[in-house]
Each structure stands twice: as structure tokens, then as C-alpha cells.
Enzyme design. Structure first.
Site, PDB file in Angstrom:
ATOM      1  N   THR A  48      52.779  72.896  19.230  1.00 43.62           N
ATOM      2  CA  THR A  48      53.960  72.127  19.601  1.00 43.62           C
ATOM      3  C   THR A  48      53.727  70.644  19.412  1.00 43.62           C
ATOM      4  O   THR A  48      54.561  69.937  18.831  1.00 43.62           O
ATOM      5  CB  THR A  48      54.327  72.404  21.070  1.00 43.62           C
ATOM      6  N   TYR A 137      50.768  82.332  23.899  1.00 46.02           N
ATOM      7  CA  TYR A 137      51.235  81.043  24.396  1.00 46.02           C
ATOM      8  C   TYR A 137      52.548  81.255  25.125  1.00 46.02           C
ATOM      9  O   TYR A 137      53.554  81.608  24.522  1.00 46.02           O
ATOM     10  CB  TYR A 137      51.391  80.077  23.218  1.00 46.02           C
ATOM     11  N   LYS A 165      47.408  80.928  26.803  1.00 46.59           N
ATOM     12  CA  LYS A 165      47.699  79.547  27.205  1.00 46.59           C
ATOM     13  C   LYS A 165      48.939  79.604  28.084  1.00 46.59           C
ATOM     14  O   LYS A 165      50.038  79.891  27.600  1.00 46.59           O
ATOM     15  CB  LYS A 165      47.941  78.664  25.984  1.00 46.59           C
TER      16      LYS A 165
END
Length: 296
Positions: A48, A137, A165
Site C-alpha cells: 500500500t 494482509y 499482517k
């Protein structure tokens, strides 16, 4: 036991841009070297923070390949290769494997979102596509999709799905995740303000935005904890909290790229639709960079 990809602080590295918006690979190399000299424990490229959502296929693969070649095995290189299109995520994962990435970061599908059953099929299909270890994620504030604890338990059965994550911010949920899957999935904090809380639950470290500007200190938060110096670790976490908050005063990576520019890096601007910081947030960021000793 599944292999741990890294312990400590992995940087979710920015992608520096030229004025025309193309990737500045020369500056990326300088940034990577700065990270390595200051003891970053892994490099996460095309996440990101790296603006992967606006990269072309060619740019995405080239950025991963460049990072792998520059890092040259000194720390693990984790390639962001996620998509809301399973077939595309499989293709990108295979490309990342072909250019030498050590692991994959796979975000939950966004916009189309999918069900929990769909998440299992999505991630299993990606994990089957290469031999690389996969970090899930979970960032529901961006994707509108949240991985349930029961789904984590199912995903943990796949030998290539090794870690998560967690950027949900939901500490209670993460407690249940670790109770259910702590021996089968490694945990990394996806939020810089929750490094120590998640370390206290058994996390292996953080995938960090803060590390872009403070790689040594972010590494130290983790290392102090691992060394049993928990009070010192917590004190450093709290000391850096105002800067962490300033780095999220606007949509990531707008503030961190501005911080890098202020600190003398040629980070460039973010690609549209992300725009520059407004004057008030820029003043706040400058103030916290000065208070942290990074800016005179």
C-alpha cells in the site's frame, strides 16, 4: 513448524517518483541502502505504501526485481502481489517468484470483497501457485473485507500460508487470533501504534510505515522487546507515537512521502488520485519531524 520469514521491523517502503510520475529507481536504491544500513529486518516492496494500486504490470514486476537485485539476499524481500482478482494475483505471484522474491504479501479482496468461504478459496489458490511463503494482509478499513478468526484457522492449514499482517486495529480480535492460531500463523502488526501491544501477544514484529523515516528506531522497538527490555521497548513506542500519528494525518502514503521529501529524499509526489498534504497537516508533520530530531 512453518518457517518464520523475518522477526523485527519490515519496512513498507515508499516508491519514489520522478516529476513525470515514473519510478525513480536510482532513488529507490538509495532508500533501500539507507534501510539496510539502519538494520531494517525485511523490505516490503509494492505494498500500500508503495502505491502498488497505481502501478502498471511492468512497473510492478520491475520494482520487485530491482529490489531483489539491490538487496541481494541481505534481508528477505516480500513482494506485494495481492488483488481482488484471484487469477491476476496468481499471475503476479508467479512473476514475483520468477524474479526472486522471498515471500508474498496478499491483501484481502477489495470492492468485490467476497465471503469467508471465498477468502479461503482465494488465498488457497494463490498459495498453491508458487512455493513462496504467504503473508495474509488484513486491512478492512481499506478493503471492506475482514478475515474472521475461524477463517484464519482454516487458512493456517495450508503449508505456504505462514503469517498475517493484521491492520484491523481490533486488539480483542487479535487476542482471539493468537489463541486460536498462534502456533500456526506468525503475526505482524500492520499499525505502527500497536507494535508493542502485538509483541506482547507473541507477534514477530511489524510491517511499518514509520520505518521509512526511522528504520533503526522501529527495529529497536522490536529488538528491545525480544531482548527482554520490555519497559524500554514500550517507552520508545510511546515516545514515537506523536510522529506515528502525524504520518497518518492523511491517507497513507501521502504523509510519509512528504516526510521523506522534507528529509532530503527525492520521494516525489504520490500518483493521483492521492494529492499533496494540506497546509495544516504539513505544518503538523514538520513539527513532529523536528520534535523527533529528524529535521532541524
Amino acid at each position: 513448524m512453518k518457517r518464520t520469514i523475518f522477526t523485527g521491523a519490515g519496512v513498507a517502503v515508499i516508491t519514489p517518483m520522478w516529476e513525470d510520475g515514473s519510478i525513480n529507481y536510482e532513488e529507490l536504491g538509495r532508500i533501500l541502502e539507507f534501510q539496510l544500513v539502519n538494520h531494517t529486518d525485511s523490505i516490503v516492496i509494492c505494498g500500500t505504501t508503495g502505491e502498488s494500486s497505481t502501478m502498471s504490470d511492468e512497473e510492478h514486476v520491475k520494482a520487485i526485481e530491482y529490489t531483489v537485485q539491490h538487496v541481494a539476499g541481505r534481508v528477505p524481500v516480500i513482494a506485494g502481489a495481492g488483488s481482488n482478482d484471484t487469477a491476476y494475483a496468481v499471475w503476479l505471484s508467479k512473476e514475483a517468484a520468477a524474479v526472486g522474491a522471498d515471500a508474498l504479501l496478499q491483501v484481502t479482496p477489495y470492492y468485490n470483497k467476497t465471503s469467508q468461504a471465498g477468502l479461503v478459496r482465494h488465498f488457497y489458490t494463490i498459495a498453491d501457485a508458487t512455493d513462496l511463503p504467504v503473508i495474509l494482509y488484513n486491512v478492512p478499513s481499506r478493503t471492506g473485507c475482514d478475515i474472521a478468526v475461524s477463517t484464519y484457522a482454516e487458512l493456517a492449514k495450508h503449508p505456504n500460508i505462514v503469517a498475517v499482517k493484521e491492520a484491523s486495529g481490533n486488539i480483542s480480535k487479535i487476542v482471539h487470533l493468537m489463541a486460536e492460531c498462534g502456533d500456526t500463523l506468525d503475526l505482524y502488526s500492520g499499525n505502527d501504534d500497536q507494535i508493542v501491544p502485538l509483541l506482547s501477544l507473541g507477534a514477530k514484529g511489524v510491517i511499518s510505515v514509520l520505518s521509512n523515516v526511522m528504520p533503526q528506531q522501529t527495529h529497536d522497538i522490536c529488538q528491545l522487546w525480544f531482548d527482554g527490555k520490555t519497559a524500554e521497548s514500550a517507552a520508545l513506542q510511546l515516545k514515537l507515537l506523536p510522529l506515528i500519528n502525524a504520518l497518518f494525518c492523511d491517507v497513507n502514503p501521502i504523509p510519509v512521502k512528504e516526510a521523506m521529501n522534507l528529509l532530503g529524499w527525492a520521494a516525489g509526489a504520490c500518483r493521483l488520485p492521492l494529492t499533496d498534504l494540506n497546509d495544516a497537516n504539513r505544518a503538523r508533520l514538520i513539527s513532529e519531524l523536528r520534535a523527533s530530531g529528524l529535521l532541524s
